[in-house]
Structure formats: C-alpha cells, structure tokens
Design a protein around this motif. Structure first.
Motif, PDB file in Angstrom:
ATOM      1  N   GLY A 247     -22.401   5.337   1.666  1.00  0.00           N
ATOM      2  CA  GLY A 247     -21.716   5.247   2.948  1.00  0.00           C
ATOM      3  C   GLY A 247     -20.710   6.349   3.206  1.00  0.00           C
ATOM      4  O   GLY A 247     -20.276   6.567   4.337  1.00  0.00           O
TER       5      GLY A 247
ATOM      6  N   ARG B  25      -9.981   3.181  -3.424  1.00  0.00           N
ATOM      7  CA  ARG B  25     -10.756   2.100  -2.802  1.00  0.00           C
ATOM      8  C   ARG B  25     -11.705   2.699  -1.782  1.00  0.00           C
ATOM      9  O   ARG B  25     -11.310   3.532  -0.968  1.00  0.00           O
ATOM     10  N   VAL B  26     -12.954   2.251  -1.836  1.00  0.00           N
ATOM     11  CA  VAL B  26     -13.970   2.722  -0.897  1.00  0.00           C
ATOM     12  C   VAL B  26     -14.519   1.519  -0.145  1.00  0.00           C
ATOM     13  O   VAL B  26     -14.948   0.530  -0.741  1.00  0.00           O
ATOM     14  N   LYS B  27     -14.470   1.608   1.176  1.00  0.00           N
ATOM     15  CA  LYS B  27     -15.025   0.544   2.017  1.00  0.00           C
ATOM     16  C   LYS B  27     -15.775   1.204   3.158  1.00  0.00           C
ATOM     17  O   LYS B  27     -15.170   1.765   4.077  1.00  0.00           O
ATOM     18  N   GLY B  28     -17.106   1.165   3.075  1.00  0.00           N
ATOM     19  CA  GLY B  28     -17.908   1.850   4.075  1.00  0.00           C
ATOM     20  C   GLY B  28     -17.677   3.353   3.980  1.00  0.00           C
ATOM     21  O   GLY B  28     -17.829   3.951   2.923  1.00  0.00           O
ATOM     22  N   ARG B  29     -17.269   3.953   5.088  1.00  0.00           N
ATOM     23  CA  ARG B  29     -17.011   5.397   5.113  1.00  0.00           C
ATOM     24  C   ARG B  29     -15.555   5.731   4.816  1.00  0.00           C
ATOM     25  O   ARG B  29     -15.169   6.902   4.823  1.00  0.00           O
ATOM     26  N   VAL B  30     -14.745   4.700   4.571  1.00  0.00           N
ATOM     27  CA  VAL B  30     -13.309   4.897   4.360  1.00  0.00           C
ATOM     28  C   VAL B  30     -12.987   4.992   2.871  1.00  0.00           C
ATOM     29  O   VAL B  30     -13.446   4.164   2.074  1.00  0.00           O
ATOM     30  N   VAL B  31     -12.199   5.997   2.499  1.00  0.00           N
ATOM     31  CA  VAL B  31     -11.708   6.152   1.131  1.00  0.00           C
ATOM     32  C   VAL B  31     -10.181   6.134   1.191  1.00  0.00           C
ATOM     33  O   VAL B  31      -9.577   6.875   1.964  1.00  0.00           O
ATOM     34  N   ASP B  32      -9.567   5.297   0.376  1.00  0.00           N
ATOM     35  CA  ASP B  32      -8.113   5.159   0.373  1.00  0.00           C
ATOM     36  C   ASP B  32      -7.602   5.383  -1.050  1.00  0.00           C
ATOM     37  O   ASP B  32      -8.046   4.708  -1.983  1.00  0.00           O
TER      38      ASP B  32
ATOM     39  N   GLN C 126      -5.143   4.243  -7.441  1.00  0.00           N
ATOM     40  CA  GLN C 126      -6.222   3.314  -7.110  1.00  0.00           C
ATOM     41  C   GLN C 126      -7.050   3.957  -6.012  1.00  0.00           C
ATOM     42  O   GLN C 126      -6.499   4.390  -4.988  1.00  0.00           O
TER      43      GLN C 126
ATOM     44  N   ARG D  70       0.838  -1.204   0.000  1.00  0.00           N
ATOM     45  CA  ARG D  70       0.000   0.000   0.000  1.00  0.00           C
ATOM     46  C   ARG D  70       0.870   1.251   0.000  1.00  0.00           C
ATOM     47  O   ARG D  70       1.725   1.422   0.866  1.00  0.00           O
TER      48      ARG D  70
END
Length: 219
Positions: free
Chosen positions: A183, A104-111, A102, A68
């Motif tokens: 989200g 990436r969205v997971k729930g309320r998290v954006v990376d 890249q 990452r």
C-alpha cells in the motif's frame, strides 16, 4: 506584548485567544529559518501564558511527554548526538529507528514517532523525577510545545513544520527498506525542504509554507 527575542526574524507576541493568554507570531524576514522559529517560541515566558495543566512552570510537568510524538529527519540526527553523550555509543540511523522509534504503517500512511513506555510516555522521560534525560537534544515537537492557546496561523505553522520534517524522515526510512510495505509507494514521498539538511538553521520557513499561510505570517 512581545516576548524577549532580540533581533530574531520570527517575532512571537503574547495574544488573547478565546479570552485566555496565549501567543501569536509573525515572520519579519523572508530569510527566517525553522531554527529562528524554535528560538522565538522557546523565548516565551510560561508564567505569562494560560496553562491548563500547570501553574506556569514546565519543570516537573509531563503532560507533553505522552501520546503521539512525531519526529523529523533532523530530530533523529540531534537525538543521535544526545544518545552518544548519554551512552557513549554512536547509533546508526537504522539502529535509531529500531531502538528508539515506532514506525506505524496504515494503508499509504507511514508515521514515525518516539517510542513510548507501557504507560504511553516517552522513553526518555525519567520515571521518578518526570524530567527528560535528553532535554538539550529534545525533538522539534517538544521544543515548540506549550499547553496554551495559539492563534490559527501559529498552530498551522507548527503543524506544517513538524509534518514536512516527518515526511523527510519517512523518505529516509523507505530508502532503507528492501521492499516497501503493501500500500505504500515511494513516489508519494518526494524530497522536502528538509532534504540534505543537518540543522534547523538550514531549513527556510518560506519553503515549507503554502503561499496563503506565508502571506498571513508576514502581515
């Protein structure tokens, strides 16, 4: 033992961490910036540090080029300059995010990270020479990485600087979206000290640090 760093307001010193040679740092001035921090860390001599993946030299070692690789808002502007030099094309922010990042969205998290190849290495890593194509323009996470022990305050400072810088990039990315992903809420991403900055010299370290960490760094 201090690393060579002239009059830098961020002082890096070699330090024994769990019995191995690593580093610690102190902030000597309240005016110190993220650029000062980067300069201080880059002043470390790899040959004087404990390195589990190499004999001391970074050249030819690609350990830090995989996994990452989060980006800050300023990183994207710096990479924009590097890509223009490399390709002759000026990429816009949306093009940079599409081609080289890249999201990436997971729930309320954006990376938001650098795009990697099929083997999980950064796309700017030359496959045969194992060297960075854009080394002069490499992101903050690369410039402050050493596979060596660090004191707790040195580790936490690096995490905070990178995370707050990425938060600002996420805020910029959200501003480009006609509709945010399910989200995710725009109000979760308020402006950070990186907002409106075009270089790391414009970002004061003090503005990024919680009071207790700042107190420790000034000791």
């Amino acid at each position: 033992m201090l690393a060579k760093q002239g009059q830098n307001p961020v002082q890096v010193r070699y330090w024994q961490v769990n019995g191995k040679r690593g580093y610690d740092l102190r902030v000597l001035s309240p005016e110190a910036s993220v650029a000062d921090y980067i300069t201080a860390v880059e002043g470390l001599d790899p040959a004087l540090l404990y390195r589990p993946y190499t004999n001391g030299a970074c050249q030819g070692c690609d350990h830090c080029c995989g996994g990452r690789l989060p980006l800050t808002s300023i990183d994207l502007q710096v990479l924009q300059q590097g890509l223009e030099e490399l390709t002759g094309k000026r990429f816009s922010l949306p093009e940079m995010l599409e081609e080289y990042c890249q999201v990436r969205v997971k729930g309320r998290v954006v990376d938001i990270t650098l795009r990697t190849d099929a083997e999980g290495y950064c796309i700017f890593l030359e496959p045969y020479r194992r060297r960075c194509r854009l080394y002069k323009y490499r992101p903050l996470i690369c410039r402050t990485y050493f596979c060596c022990p660090r004191t707790r305050r040195a580790r936490i400072l690096r995490e905070i600087v990178i995370n707050r810088g990425e938060d600002e990039l996420v805020r910029s990315w959200l501003s480009l979206q006609p509709a945010v992903p399910a989200g995710v809420h725009r109000h979760d991403w308020e402006p950070t000290p990186f907002a409106g900055c075009f270089s790391f010299a414009e970002v004061p370290l003090k503005s990024l640090c919680p009071p207790e960490l700042w107190r420790q760094l000034r000791q």
